[in-house]
Design a protein around this motif. Sequence first.
Motif, PDB file in Angstrom:
ATOM      1  N   GLN A  26      40.106  35.672  41.459  1.00 31.27           N
ATOM      2  CA  GLN A  26      41.023  36.383  42.451  1.00 31.27           C
ATOM      3  C   GLN A  26      41.058  37.882  42.337  1.00 31.27           C
ATOM      4  O   GLN A  26      41.269  38.169  41.220  1.00 31.27           O
ATOM      5  CB  GLN A  26      42.245  35.847  42.322  1.00 31.27           C
ATOM      6  CG  GLN A  26      42.398  34.229  42.546  1.00 31.27           C
ATOM      7  CD  GLN A  26      43.870  33.611  42.329  1.00 31.27           C
ATOM      8  OE1 GLN A  26      44.923  34.119  42.856  1.00 31.27           O
ATOM      9  NE2 GLN A  26      44.017  32.713  41.339  1.00 31.27           N
ATOM     10  N   VAL A  69      41.776  36.402  49.842  1.00 33.71           N
ATOM     11  CA  VAL A  69      41.240  35.651  49.007  1.00 33.71           C
ATOM     12  C   VAL A  69      41.935  34.239  49.183  1.00 33.71           C
ATOM     13  O   VAL A  69      43.346  34.122  49.169  1.00 33.71           O
ATOM     14  CB  VAL A  69      41.480  36.051  47.382  1.00 33.71           C
ATOM     15  CG1 VAL A  69      41.006  35.194  46.298  1.00 33.71           C
ATOM     16  CG2 VAL A  69      40.886  37.251  47.295  1.00 33.71           C
ATOM     17  N   ASN A  74      47.593  40.677  49.534  1.00 33.36           N
ATOM     18  CA  ASN A  74      46.225  39.982  49.625  1.00 33.36           C
ATOM     19  C   ASN A  74      45.143  40.328  50.824  1.00 33.36           C
ATOM     20  O   ASN A  74      44.795  39.378  51.713  1.00 33.36           O
ATOM     21  CB  ASN A  74      46.295  38.433  49.748  1.00 33.36           C
ATOM     22  CG  ASN A  74      45.144  37.500  49.532  1.00 33.36           C
ATOM     23  OD1 ASN A  74      44.244  37.998  49.151  1.00 33.36           O
ATOM     24  ND2 ASN A  74      45.395  36.333  49.567  1.00 33.36           N
TER      25      ASN A  74
END
Length: 773
Positions: free
Chosen positions: A711, A741, A737
């Motif tokens: 990640q 991901v 984010n």
Amino acid sequence: MPNSMLRRALLALTVTTALTGLASPALADGAPAAPPQADTATTSVDTGDIIVSARRRNETLLSTPVAITAISPSMLESKAAVNIADLQGAAPGLLITQQNSGAQAANLSIRGLTYADIEKSQTPTVGVVVDGVAIGTNTGQLQDVFDIAQIEVLRGPQGTLFGANTIGGVINIERTKPTMETGVKAEATYGQWNTWDAKAIVNVGNHESWGLKAWYFHDQSDGYYYNTTSNSRTGGNKDDSFGASLLFKPTGSNFDAELTVEDVIQSFTPVNVSLTKPGEAFYGVATPPANLYQVSDLPTYSNYHAPDATLNMNYDLGTVKLTSITGWRHSNEAQTQDFATAGLYYVLRKQTYTQWSQEFRAAGKIVSSLDYVVGAYYFNSYYNFTQWTDIGVGNPLYSTTAANPSTDPAVLAGLASQQVEYASTTSYAVFGDFNWAFANHFRLSFGGRWSHDKKVLDNQDAAFTGCSPITQPGGNCGLIGNGTANFSKFTPKVGLDWRPNNDVMLYASWSRGYRAGGFSPRAETPLYATTPFQPETVDAYEIGTKLATPDHKVEVDLAGFISDYKNMQQNLTVPGGPTGNQTITGNVPGGALIKGIEADATLRPIRHLSITGTAAYTSSHFRNFLVDCAVGAGIGVCNYSGNNLIYAPKFSASLNGEYTVPTSFGTVVTTLGWRHISPYDEQISQAILPTSTTSVNYIGGNDPRVRTITQDLIDASATANFKLSGADAYLRVFGRNLANVQTTTAAFTVAGLWSFASAIEPRTWGVTFGVKY
């Protein structure tokens, strides 16, 4: 990391620190740093002098000889943080994931130490403490962060001052106190997935002897999953939290008392995604979707109601300060789940939980060079739990509860198999923590805690007899077993620190962490239901340094640690029960060894620019992890010693920048953050199915479906601060984010039947407007 590499790294860390101390201006002989003041408050003085209460004393961050990260409200606000899950990356070695099988439930891991279970008879390895009160279960740990004075993340065992179930560390949350003057803080947010929230805090008081703070928080969302059966968004939530805090300080007195009462009401849709593969029994019905955000579950619901109250009292007698902390929490839950089986496995869980705690502390000095914190602690919790389980096509349990969630239990008992549990925990402890400045620039810290825990569990399952504990009360209908067990332990600690000046510290410590034993809540045979699993301990060895330039433009904390985990508690799948397999809690006789290095740094190279970074490298492995396992219709022995520990990424790091631009109307604050987490496993499972009933089966790793991907999470925000009718106002846009991901946040395989998971939040954005006056 090989042992030789770790030893070299720790030696280099020590030598570097010593040379840095010699090169820095020394304090005058006989003039050590000012001793800490015993207190419970937590405040920020300025960028170079952060005050923390990690050791139940007020100390500067640089003078606290433990691995600790302090997180201020401004850091949380600039990230548009919602709850403590957004602390991910703020402290080295900290991993926080959400567990959607329980309300406000979190999986917390520090330095690879975790216990991911929502059952109320189980206790976490990482403690969450709110205003001095520990939350006794994983459920309820996912706290809102709007009304925060400061959050401290303590890494490593903290049992001496925070209790038995903190062998991994503590997240210590201090909420703001009533200001005793009129003021308002309010904000509203709208974001992706039709997410919106509104929060407000109001303060009133007489500026001197009393103050009242009241708040109301609301947030809701349609959810970021898509149900292909109903063609609609799912996984949504609706949460309300409200309460008040009254602070009383009699004029001319050294006494203060704060009473806080609040209530949390939450409803959400539990969602799981199928990971079932060919060869598992439910494959073909519970078929994996195109991505982690598509589901085909039957409709589910979860309702959670959790009031609580806290009373903090302090009386400063001059030579000693007395503190009393009383806590009460209660929760009532009802939840249905489909577990990504398209109706083949459907459950209804109803439970109530109550905990009481009381702590008394005294803090002061015996002589000018020796200060102390001593105290006593009491904790009691009890819960009632009933689960109805329906397996197979047709599912009368679903059709009944969907129409009427409050269906009478006597009716439900005729529709599905039923398990009933009653459990309680009673704990008490005495503790002491001492600091002795025995020589110029040197300080010895030592102490310990003696704890006693009594665990009781009564486990009944109607699947064994066909009768119901509800319709036939008063007997041992479906009794699997009941048990009572007592555990006692003394856990000491000792540390040494050296401060040649106010900007350099070198410390070393050893401490022992302890987590009590208990009974397996999911056991389905009398043997495992009545046999307690044993306590686990961690011997933690740590050396570290804290460095700062005189102007505090550069601050660096480094730590190296070795955690020797003995009798480690793990959830295990063993033979037995109606389906042939059962999940129990057992001990890994050889435990595990965890080693690592951490770094936590802040850089202020120019005015208005602040850069923070963290990094953690961890090497871990099980020792002598052998357990009985199902081999077809027989029983064999499986060796899990080669499996990864769960929620223990090998490497994690973060880098965050914040830049403030003065403008004609106020300021604009921009932030950009990167969080890196290497792959980690989420369940002890089988990569290779066992085949032998006569020899040991080497499993060789966990099922790859329960492993996350790497990640690299990118977050950003921009906040405009300005005046609005005399009030401080702000407008913020944010994104989390941004690289989108997509991976799991929890994953589970079910004994060859099926497998399921939940996913992390995908790319999202939002806009916030707020005012303060």
